[in-house]
Write a protein that holds these residues in place. Structure first.
Motif, PDB file in Angstrom:
ATOM      1  N   ASP A   1       0.830  -1.210   0.000  1.00 22.29           N
ATOM      2  CA  ASP A   1       0.000   0.000   0.000  1.00 22.29           C
ATOM      3  C   ASP A   1       0.862   1.256   0.000  1.00 22.29           C
ATOM      4  OD1 ASP A   1      -2.628  -1.390   0.458  1.00 22.29           O
ATOM      5  OD2 ASP A   1      -1.611  -1.990   2.304  1.00 22.29           O
ATOM      6  N   THR A   2       2.029   1.152   0.664  1.00 19.08           N
ATOM      7  CA  THR A   2       2.948   2.284   0.814  1.00 19.08           C
ATOM      8  C   THR A   2       4.333   1.846   0.353  1.00 19.08           C
ATOM      9  OG1 THR A   2       1.686   3.059   2.725  1.00 19.08           O
ATOM     10  CG2 THR A   2       3.897   3.967   2.437  1.00 19.08           C
ATOM     11  N   ILE A   3       4.944   2.614  -0.525  1.00 15.63           N
ATOM     12  CA  ILE A   3       6.227   2.235  -1.111  1.00 15.63           C
ATOM     13  C   ILE A   3       7.230   3.372  -0.949  1.00 15.63           C
ATOM     14  CG2 ILE A   3       7.426   1.626  -3.255  1.00 15.63           C
ATOM     15  CD1 ILE A   3       4.621   0.613  -4.257  1.00 15.63           C
ATOM     16  N   VAL A   4       8.402   3.051  -0.400  1.00 19.06           N
ATOM     17  CA  VAL A   4       9.504   4.008  -0.374  1.00 19.06           C
ATOM     18  C   VAL A   4      10.355   3.726  -1.608  1.00 19.06           C
ATOM     19  CG1 VAL A   4      11.591   4.761   0.819  1.00 19.06           C
ATOM     20  CG2 VAL A   4       9.514   4.284   2.121  1.00 19.06           C
ATOM     21  N   PHE A   5      10.325   4.665  -2.549  1.00 17.63           N
ATOM     22  CA  PHE A   5      10.993   4.513  -3.846  1.00 17.63           C
ATOM     23  C   PHE A   5      12.286   5.321  -3.837  1.00 17.63           C
ATOM     24  CE2 PHE A   5      11.581   5.931  -8.298  1.00 17.63           C
ATOM     25  CZ  PHE A   5      11.601   4.702  -8.947  1.00 17.63           C
ATOM     26  N   ILE A   6      13.403   4.647  -4.030  1.00 14.17           N
ATOM     27  CA  ILE A   6      14.712   5.291  -3.975  1.00 14.17           C
ATOM     28  C   ILE A   6      15.237   5.482  -5.388  1.00 14.17           C
ATOM     29  CG2 ILE A   6      17.064   5.102  -3.061  1.00 14.17           C
ATOM     30  CD1 ILE A   6      15.861   3.264  -0.891  1.00 14.17           C
ATOM     31  N   CYS A   7      15.660   6.695  -5.694  1.00  7.07           N
ATOM     32  CA  CYS A   7      16.083   7.003  -7.059  1.00  7.07           C
ATOM     33  C   CYS A   7      17.117   8.131  -7.052  1.00  7.07           C
ATOM     34  CB  CYS A   7      14.878   7.397  -7.907  1.00  7.07           C
ATOM     35  SG  CYS A   7      13.971   8.832  -7.267  1.00  7.07           S
ATOM     36  N   LYS A   8      17.574   8.488  -8.264  1.00  6.97           N
ATOM     37  CA  LYS A   8      18.555   9.564  -8.410  1.00  6.97           C
ATOM     38  C   LYS A   8      17.894  10.813  -8.999  1.00  6.97           C
ATOM     39  CE  LYS A   8      22.829   6.904  -8.892  1.00  6.97           C
ATOM     40  NZ  LYS A   8      24.022   6.627  -9.733  1.00  6.97           N
ATOM     41  N   LEU A   9      18.336  11.963  -8.513  1.00  3.17           N
ATOM     42  CA  LEU A   9      17.822  13.236  -9.017  1.00  3.17           C
ATOM     43  C   LEU A   9      18.538  13.592 -10.313  1.00  3.17           C
ATOM     44  CD1 LEU A   9      16.069  15.768  -8.666  1.00  3.17           C
ATOM     45  CD2 LEU A   9      17.950  16.765  -7.335  1.00  3.17           C
ATOM     46  N   ASP A  10      17.782  13.624 -11.388  1.00  4.75           N
ATOM     47  CA  ASP A  10      18.342  13.909 -12.708  1.00  4.75           C
ATOM     48  C   ASP A  10      18.318  15.425 -12.958  1.00  4.75           C
ATOM     49  OD1 ASP A  10      19.102  14.101 -15.308  1.00  4.75           O
ATOM     50  OD2 ASP A  10      17.556  12.770 -16.117  1.00  4.75           O
ATOM     51  N   GLU A  11      19.486  16.024 -12.882  1.00  6.03           N
ATOM     52  CA  GLU A  11      19.628  17.459 -13.162  1.00  6.03           C
ATOM     53  C   GLU A  11      20.440  17.675 -14.435  1.00  6.03           C
ATOM     54  OE1 GLU A  11      19.925  19.829  -9.172  1.00  6.03           O
ATOM     55  OE2 GLU A  11      21.185  18.040  -8.961  1.00  6.03           O
ATOM     56  N   GLY A  12      20.484  16.629 -15.267  1.00  3.98           N
ATOM     57  CA  GLY A  12      21.274  16.711 -16.485  1.00  3.98           C
ATOM     58  C   GLY A  12      22.743  16.442 -16.256  1.00  3.98           C
ATOM     59  N   ASN A  13      23.107  16.108 -15.031  1.00  5.74           N
ATOM     60  CA  ASN A  13      24.511  15.844 -14.706  1.00  5.74           C
ATOM     61  C   ASN A  13      24.838  14.362 -14.855  1.00  5.74           C
ATOM     62  OD1 ASN A  13      22.767  15.306 -12.569  1.00  5.74           O
ATOM     63  ND2 ASN A  13      24.275  15.756 -10.993  1.00  5.74           N
ATOM     64  N   ASP A  14      26.103  14.017 -14.671  1.00  2.99           N
ATOM     65  CA  ASP A  14      26.548  12.629 -14.773  1.00  2.99           C
ATOM     66  C   ASP A  14      25.850  11.786 -13.708  1.00  2.99           C
ATOM     67  OD1 ASP A  14      28.498  10.305 -13.958  1.00  2.99           O
ATOM     68  OD2 ASP A  14      29.129  10.955 -15.956  1.00  2.99           O
ATOM     69  N   PRO A  15      25.338  10.592 -14.081  1.00  2.00           N
ATOM     70  CA  PRO A  15      24.623   9.745 -13.124  1.00  2.00           C
ATOM     71  C   PRO A  15      25.403   9.463 -11.842  1.00  2.00           C
ATOM     72  CG  PRO A  15      24.285   8.928 -15.340  1.00  2.00           C
ATOM     73  CD  PRO A  15      25.301  10.031 -15.445  1.00  2.00           C
ATOM     74  N   SER A  16      26.730   9.384 -11.947  1.00  2.00           N
ATOM     75  CA  SER A  16      27.544   9.080 -10.769  1.00  2.00           C
ATOM     76  C   SER A  16      27.561  10.228  -9.764  1.00  2.00           C
ATOM     77  CB  SER A  16      28.984   8.748 -11.182  1.00  2.00           C
ATOM     78  OG  SER A  16      29.602   9.867 -11.789  1.00  2.00           O
ATOM     79  N   GLU A  17      27.175  11.422 -10.209  1.00  2.00           N
ATOM     80  CA  GLU A  17      27.206  12.599  -9.344  1.00  2.00           C
ATOM     81  C   GLU A  17      25.819  12.984  -8.827  1.00  2.00           C
ATOM     82  OE1 GLU A  17      28.918  15.552 -11.816  1.00  2.00           O
ATOM     83  OE2 GLU A  17      30.938  14.669 -11.818  1.00  2.00           O
ATOM     84  N   ARG A  18      24.816  12.225  -9.177  1.00  2.00           N
ATOM     85  CA  ARG A  18      23.452  12.604  -8.819  1.00  2.00           C
ATOM     86  C   ARG A  18      23.115  12.271  -7.367  1.00  2.00           C
ATOM     87  NH1 ARG A  18      20.463  10.497 -14.419  1.00  2.00           N
ATOM     88  NH2 ARG A  18      21.526  12.005 -15.773  1.00  2.00           N
ATOM     89  N   LYS A  19      22.293  13.085  -6.766  1.00  2.00           N
ATOM     90  CA  LYS A  19      21.840  12.874  -5.397  1.00  2.00           C
ATOM     91  C   LYS A  19      20.875  11.692  -5.336  1.00  2.00           C
ATOM     92  CE  LYS A  19      22.062  17.784  -4.098  1.00  2.00           C
ATOM     93  NZ  LYS A  19      21.276  18.958  -3.627  1.00  2.00           N
TER      94      LYS A  19
END
Length: 414
Positions: free
Chosen positions: A191-209
């Motif tokens: 019913d409730t899901i904690v979804f973990i992902c990266k913030l895409d700001e156009g930067n390199d994936p390795s540097e994303r929050k």
């Protein structure tokens, strides 16, 4: 602490009676009949008052947080957190005992329960705002709602952060979430899901929050798969999640901030620590059941004119099982004592406990199958199920190999 107290033994006895009545007779239904475990777990919580106790603890905790927040806003000295009474472990022991007893019979139920009321609620409780905690946590703690903690992806596993492709993109006052997750406990029914992902700001994936969002079942763009087929833990539904342009407001961003220290990698690591320390209790239940079944079988099974328990090679197996039981039980007792004293384990300590307990449970279960011989390979003798269930302890919450790296890196930093 070196043994269970009289009160704890009474609780163990009562939990065992519930399991013998409500779960053992239905074990095939839960293991092979695709029956979700949630209703019987809710009944366990209700019968033992665990749901009421959880709500009361939550209410006290939130009230204290509000007092601290009010004091800080007024420029006053925040009140000190109430100290725990050393004692015998109190709430910690009463939480671990049902885990141990359930794992003797149906370990998958503990995985389903632990991810919902443990990992998912902890992910929100540790980094969420007071409003977010009040919105989602109480119903997770009581199993009124089922939770899922979604971090693993098809292309990732041990490298959960480095290989993560799930993304969040800002769009005005909202975020747009995309990506898929796999091997998600409770995924099909959450019913409730904690979804973990990266913030895409156009930067390199390795540097994303790394950000965490709380999602609710039925949101547009969110798809939950049917349960996946797997080797063991059949009573723990596992599935996949697919997000296609799921739109959320900042109220669903854990902590309501993009600050990494508040809602990113550290929050996920803290959740991993809790998951790893709980594996010891699961392992203890499996080891105890395997040992009890093996001792009885060694007495009853006659070969070459005598009970097989008279043979030294069988005695060696039983003795090693007992050593493992004692060692893992002591780790559980240590967890209870640390909780009572208000101390938390380091990541390395939790990893060490998880590594040893998982290996011990798997070795004991496989030895139990060997002791039973051909019968051990048949489902009716139950050690077959325990052997399948135990193996995943060496995989989820971080593989054995990952635990070793965490322990070693901590040692090398000293």
């Amino acid at each position: 602490m070196y043994q269970w107290t009289d009160e704890q033994e009474m609780v163990r006895g009562a939990v065992r009676q519930f399991i013998d009545k409500e779960i053992r007779p239905r074990i095939d239904e839960f293991e092979h009949g695709d029956t979700p475990p949630y209703d019987v777990l809710r009944k366990l919580f209700k019968d033992f008052g665990m749901d009421v106790a959880a709500r009361e603890r939550f209410a006290k905790g939130i009230e204290f947080e509000k007092r601290v927040a009010a004091a800080v806003e007024a420029g006053e000295t925040p009140p000190e957190k109430p100290k725990r009474d050393g004692g015998d472990g109190g709430a910690s022991s009463l939480t671990l005992i049902p885990i141990i007893e359930l794992c003797r019979v149906c370990p998958g139920m503990v995985t389903a329960m632990g991810v919902s009321m443990g990992l998912t609620s902890a992910a929100i409780s540790s980094k969420g705002t007071i409003a977010q905690k009040e919105r989602w946590v109480p119903e997770l703690l009581t199993l009124e709602k089922i939770g899922a903690w979604a971090i693993t992806e098809p292309g990732s596993g041990s490298d959960a952060f480095g290989s993560m492709k799930a993304s969040a993109r800002r769009d005005g006052d909202e975020y747009v979430l995309n990506g898929s997750k796999t091997f998600i406990t409770n995924g099909p029914y959450a019913d409730t899901i904690v979804f973990i992902c990266k913030l895409d700001e156009g930067n390199d994936p390795s540097e994303r929050k790394i950000l965490s969002f709380v999602l609710d079942k039925g949101m547009p763009g969110l798809e939950q798969s049917k349960p996946l087929r797997k080797m063991g833990m059949h009573s723990s539904p596992t599935g996949e999640l697919f997000l296609d342009d799921v739109r959320v407001g900042i109220d669903r961003l854990v902590g309501e901030t993009e600050d990494v220290a508040s809602g990113g990698r550290e929050g996920a690591k803290a959740t991993f620590m809790q998951e790893r320390s709980g594996v010891a209790a699961m392992a203890l239940g499996m080891i105890e059941e395997c040992l009890d079944l093996s001792v009885q079988y060694a007495k009853d099974r006659v070969q070459f004119g005598q009970p097989i328990g008279e043979f030294q090679l069988i005695q060696d197996k039983l003795a090693r099982m007992e050593v493992a039981r004692l060692n893992v039980q002591n780790l559980v007792f240590r967890t209870i004592e640390m909780s009572a004293a208000g101390h938390s384990m380091t990541l390395a300590e939790a990893s060490a406990m998880k590594l040893y307990s998982a290996r011990a449970a798997t070795e004991v279960a496989l030895e139990a199958v060997q002791l039973f011989g051909g019968n051990g390979y048949m489902s009716e003798f139950r050690v077959e199920q325990l052997a399948r269930d135990a193996k995943v302890l060496q995989i989820y919450a971080g593989t054995d190999e990952i635990q070793i790296t965490h322990i070693a890196k901590d040692l090398l930093r000293r």
